[in-house]
Motif scaffolding. Structure first.
Motif, mmCIF file in Angstrom:
data_model
loop_
_atom_site.group_PDB
_atom_site.id
_atom_site.type_symbol
_atom_site.label_atom_id
_atom_site.label_comp_id
_atom_site.label_asym_id
_atom_site.label_seq_id
_atom_site.Cartn_x
_atom_site.Cartn_y
_atom_site.Cartn_z
ATOM 1 N N ARG A 1 0.825 -1.211 0.000
ATOM 2 C CA ARG A 1 0.000 0.000 0.000
ATOM 3 C C ARG A 1 0.859 1.261 0.000
ATOM 4 O O ARG A 1 0.606 2.203 -0.768
ATOM 5 N N ILE A 2 1.886 1.294 0.846
ATOM 6 C CA ILE A 2 2.736 2.481 0.940
ATOM 7 C C ILE A 2 3.556 2.653 -0.335
ATOM 8 O O ILE A 2 3.742 3.777 -0.822
ATOM 9 N N SER A 3 4.020 1.550 -0.931
ATOM 10 C CA SER A 3 4.753 1.634 -2.203
ATOM 11 C C SER A 3 3.875 2.247 -3.282
ATOM 12 O O SER A 3 4.319 3.122 -4.042
ATOM 13 N N ALA A 4 2.642 1.788 -3.356
ATOM 14 C CA ALA A 4 1.723 2.326 -4.363
ATOM 15 C C ALA A 4 1.452 3.814 -4.124
ATOM 16 O O ALA A 4 1.419 4.614 -5.069
ATOM 17 N N ALA A 5 1.288 4.200 -2.867
ATOM 18 C CA ALA A 5 1.020 5.606 -2.547
ATOM 19 C C ALA A 5 2.214 6.485 -2.912
ATOM 20 O O ALA A 5 2.036 7.622 -3.393
ATOM 21 N N LEU A 6 3.422 5.990 -2.695
ATOM 22 C CA LEU A 6 4.608 6.780 -3.040
ATOM 23 C C LEU A 6 4.735 6.966 -4.546
ATOM 24 O O LEU A 6 5.098 8.047 -5.020
ATOM 25 N N VAL A 7 4.442 5.928 -5.317
ATOM 26 C CA VAL A 7 4.502 6.071 -6.772
ATOM 27 C C VAL A 7 3.375 6.987 -7.250
ATOM 28 O O VAL A 7 3.562 7.765 -8.200
#
Length: 445
Positions: A156-162
């Motif tokens: 989830r956090i990886s997707a939000a950062l991208v």
């Protein structure tokens, strides 16, 4: 056992025309020190760590060809260390904890006794039985349910950062992505509320800013106090959260750590603070550096990038391991020899009780006896028994699995959605003998 004088003649040749041999008077009793000139082949001299990476790599390659560890000392203090630069030697020291002790301190300089008493002992500076007891408590807290939530949080956090990269088009990969991912994952896993997170990140940066970094004398005199104040403030914050979780447990790691009962023990407030500091400083710094170096490696090796993008799911795990091998986010840790010991077995170089050794993980990861063509960046390298998370034994990195998860999830998200993402120019590095730190890395897509 060689002295630096014997090794420096050869090392200086490969380190470049400006590299001079260290001024020494023999082995440990006559410790070596900086010559005061340009960069030297003395690993204890900050000047060595300002050399270009190829020169340092060539120096370590020459040291690996020596018949035994070379002693490097500090003429000012009379102290020094034997450099363990080969893969087998680093593994032996890591997996023989009764001989190679962590308790006296694994960093340079070692933490003062009063600091350890005040702030608690980090697990990296403990030996059994205390280390084993704390590790059991921590391991028990990582339940399958918690680990499942962490995996979801990483994605989830990886997707939000991208998402943020696409929207805001930031220029610095470190600040926008590489530092944010591990920090947000660890804070979420620990149960740190959103409100104090920015203050905690600033404190983490202050605490770790001067580990192994060559700075001016004025800065070195001021920085210990600043770092300790930051550490104290960080531990006050987490201790307060720990007290609250004892009263009202939640589904997070702090709750598990302060309520776990292992052999009648649970983490005290001071132990929780020490563990939180270790997790943040070690977990954030190492993963952020591996991510930044990894993006740059894929940029300057377009053939490897093409291989990865041709089969992202099939090759990403191998690419992550090769990034960690090639960059070695942690350069060295120290151990103290407990008893006289022949390295490698009977007839090997003799290390005396009380002497220090430095485990150089980056050099071990380029050992020609283990890694064919070790300077090459090859995401298909197999096997890849790198020591980027340690050489095994009781101090093998607790966060190794999490770090792999974070890197894999971030690069999968980034290259699936922004396949043209790449670094621009060279990374801005911080000269350090402790970690392979990246201050900033410009990038585009």
């Amino acid at each position: 056992m060689e002295t630096p004088m014997e090794a420096a003649e050869s090392v200086a040749d490969v380190a470049g025309p400006d590299a001079a041999g260290p001024d020494v008077s023999g082995g440990p009793a006559g410790a070596a020190g900086p010559t005061g000139g340009a960069a030297t082949a003395d690993l204890a001299d900050p000047g060595f760590w300002r050399l270009p990476a190829p020169a340092r790599a060539a120096a370590f390659a020459e040291l690996r060809r020596r018949p035994g560890p070379v002693f490097f000392g500090d003429r000012a203090t009379g102290q020094g260390f034997h450099a363990l630069v080969r893969h087998a030697d680093v593994v032996e020291a890591s997996r023989t904890p009764a001989v190679f002790l962590s308790g006296p301190g694994v960093t340079t300089p070692a933490p003062a006794r009063w600091v350890r008493l005040l702030f608690g002992d980090s697990m990296v500076n403990l030996d059994d039985p205390r280390h084993a007891q704390l590790r059991r408590i921590v391991s028990r807290a990582f339940t399958p349910r918690l680990l499942g939530r962490v995996e979801e949080d990483v994605r989830r956090i990886s997707a939000a950062l991208v998402d943020r990269v696409e929207r805001d088009r930031p220029e610095d990969f470190v600040a926008a992505v590489a530092a944010e991912l591990p920090f947000q994952v660890i804070c979420t896993m620990m149960g740190i509320p959103e409100r104090p997170r920015r203050a905690i990140l600033d404190l983490v940066n202050r605490t770790s800013a001067d580990i192994g970094v060559a700075r001016s004398l004025r800065h070195r005199l001021r920085s210990p106090g600043r770092g300790l104040r930051a550490l104290a403030r960080m531990q006050v914050i987490v201790a307060g959260i720990g007290r609250e979780r004892r009263r009202r447990p939640a589904e997070d790691l702090i709750s598990a750590l302060v309520t776990a009962d292992v052999d009648g023990r649970r983490l005290t407030g001071r132990e929780l603070g020490a563990f939180f500091t270790l997790l943040l400083v070690a977990g954030v710094e190492t993963t952020r550096n591996a991510l930044a170096h990894g993006l740059h490696l894929l940029t300057v090796h377009p053939e490897q990038r093409a291989l990865l993008l041709a089969d992202l799911n099939g090759r990403l795990d191998g690419a992550v391991d090769e990034m960690v091998r090639h960059t070695a986010p942690i350069i060295q840790f120290h151990r103290t020899v407990a008893v006289d010991h022949e390295l490698g077995g009977p007839g090997g170089p003799l290390l005396r009780a009380g002497e220090k050794v430095a485990l150089f993980y980056g050099s071990a990861n380029r050992d020609e006896a283990v890694f064919p063509d070790p300077e090459a960046f090859d995401i298909t390298r197999t096997p890849n028994p790198h020591l980027g998370y340690g050489g095994g034994g009781p101090h093998y990195c607790l966060g190794a699995h999490l770090a792999r998860q974070e890197m894999t999830a971030l690069f999968r998200e980034l290259f699936t959605r922004l396949p043209e993402a790449r670094s621009v120019g060279e990374p801005e590095l911080v000269p350090s003998s402790f970690d392979h730190r990246v201050r900033a890395l410009r990038f585009t897509f």
